[in-house]
Design an enzyme around this catalytic site. Structure first.
Site, PDB file in Angstrom:
ATOM      1  N   CYS A 109       0.890  -1.171   0.000  1.00  0.00           N
ATOM      2  CA  CYS A 109       0.000   0.000   0.000  1.00  0.00           C
ATOM      3  C   CYS A 109       0.921   1.212   0.000  1.00  0.00           C
ATOM      4  O   CYS A 109       1.550   1.531   1.015  1.00  0.00           O
ATOM      5  CB  CYS A 109      -0.910   0.014   1.228  1.00  0.00           C
ATOM      6  SG  CYS A 109      -1.992   1.468   1.271  1.00  0.00           S
ATOM      7  N   CYS A 112      -0.578   4.370   2.440  1.00  0.00           N
ATOM      8  CA  CYS A 112      -0.594   4.242   3.909  1.00  0.00           C
ATOM      9  C   CYS A 112      -0.323   2.791   4.281  1.00  0.00           C
ATOM     10  O   CYS A 112       0.790   2.317   4.127  1.00  0.00           O
ATOM     11  CB  CYS A 112      -1.901   4.756   4.491  1.00  0.00           C
ATOM     12  SG  CYS A 112      -3.385   4.073   3.703  1.00  0.00           S
ATOM     13  N   SER A 113      -1.345   2.076   4.749  1.00  0.00           N
ATOM     14  CA  SER A 113      -1.115   0.673   5.104  1.00  0.00           C
ATOM     15  C   SER A 113      -2.403  -0.133   4.955  1.00  0.00           C
ATOM     16  O   SER A 113      -2.720  -0.972   5.797  1.00  0.00           O
ATOM     17  CB  SER A 113      -0.598   0.563   6.537  1.00  0.00           C
ATOM     18  OG  SER A 113      -1.494   1.175   7.452  1.00  0.00           O
ATOM     19  N   CYS A 114      -3.164   0.126   3.875  1.00  0.00           N
ATOM     20  CA  CYS A 114      -4.383  -0.639   3.633  1.00  0.00           C
ATOM     21  C   CYS A 114      -4.022  -2.119   3.519  1.00  0.00           C
ATOM     22  O   CYS A 114      -3.040  -2.482   2.863  1.00  0.00           O
ATOM     23  CB  CYS A 114      -5.064  -0.157   2.352  1.00  0.00           C
ATOM     24  SG  CYS A 114      -5.677   1.550   2.473  1.00  0.00           S
TER      25      CYS A 114
END
Length: 208
Positions: A109, A112-114
């Site tokens: 991702c 961000c950190s999906c």
């Protein structure tokens, strides 16, 4: 002497210093009425027993042993995963991408950190780090090398960028020598990293 005193204070505790701090913070927040301990326990219990890589391992193992489910997974992963009773908690669309001898998939991702929490649980720290997010796109083979994965020269690497709406799970190749294995036994070969694409499943000899 101060060090010895601190050590004595924690003597006999199985919790780390960080865990002790978290426990103290939880106590303060509960006393002030900011959190409901019962609700917090329910969330923790859900992520320990209902949400996590063991769910993804179950999905992969079923795909390895059930061709109809594999087809359904690759066509609509959200629906296929839901058919196993694994609920989608974040409203994202899950897509399964299949590794083959000619193609290796890896998930990142970049914004961000999906992450597909419902099948992989909480994201690892490195998944959220800036170096991984940038290098996975610019130098995916280098990242794989860092994780100890060396692919044949003829294998292409494709990187999938997760978003808040669309997330991915890698369907790794089934290890050789596992013909006739039960889904439970196959699931023991599936690691979190191989479902992200930064690792490979355990081989048949590593089965517990």
């Amino acid at each position: 002497m101060a060090h010895d005193h601190d050590h004595d204070d924690h003597h006999g505790s199985e919790l780390s210093e960080m865990q002790l701090r978290v426990r103290a913070l939880e106590t303060v927040l509960a006393e002030k009425g900011y959190i409901d301990p019962a609700a917090l326990d329910a969330i923790i219990e859900a992520y320990e027993t209902k949400v996590g890589p063991h769910n993804g391992a179950r999905v992969v193992a079923k795909a390895w042993s059930d061709q109809a489910f594999k087809t359904a997974l690759l066509e609509n992963a959200s629906k296929a995963v839901g058919s196993l009773g694994l609920m989608n908690r974040v409203g994202d669309h899950l897509i399964a991408v299949e590794n083959t001898p000619k193609l290796h998939n890896m998930i990142v991702c970049t914004l961000c950190s999906c992450y597909p929490w419902e099948v992989l649980g909480l994201p690892p720290v490195w998944y959220k780090s800036a170096p991984y997010r940038s290098r996975a796109v610019n130098n995916p083979r280098g990242v794989l090398t860092d994780f100890g994965v060396t692919l044949p020269a003829g294998t292409d690497v494709r990187v999938w960028d997760s978003t808040a709406e669309t997330r991915f799970i890698v369907l790794p190749m089934r290890p050789a020598g596992t013909e006739g294995w039960s889904e439970d036994k196959l699931a023991a070969l599936v690691t979190r990293d191989c479902m992200i694409g930064t690792g490979l499943p355990k081989n048949a000899h590593e089965a517990a």
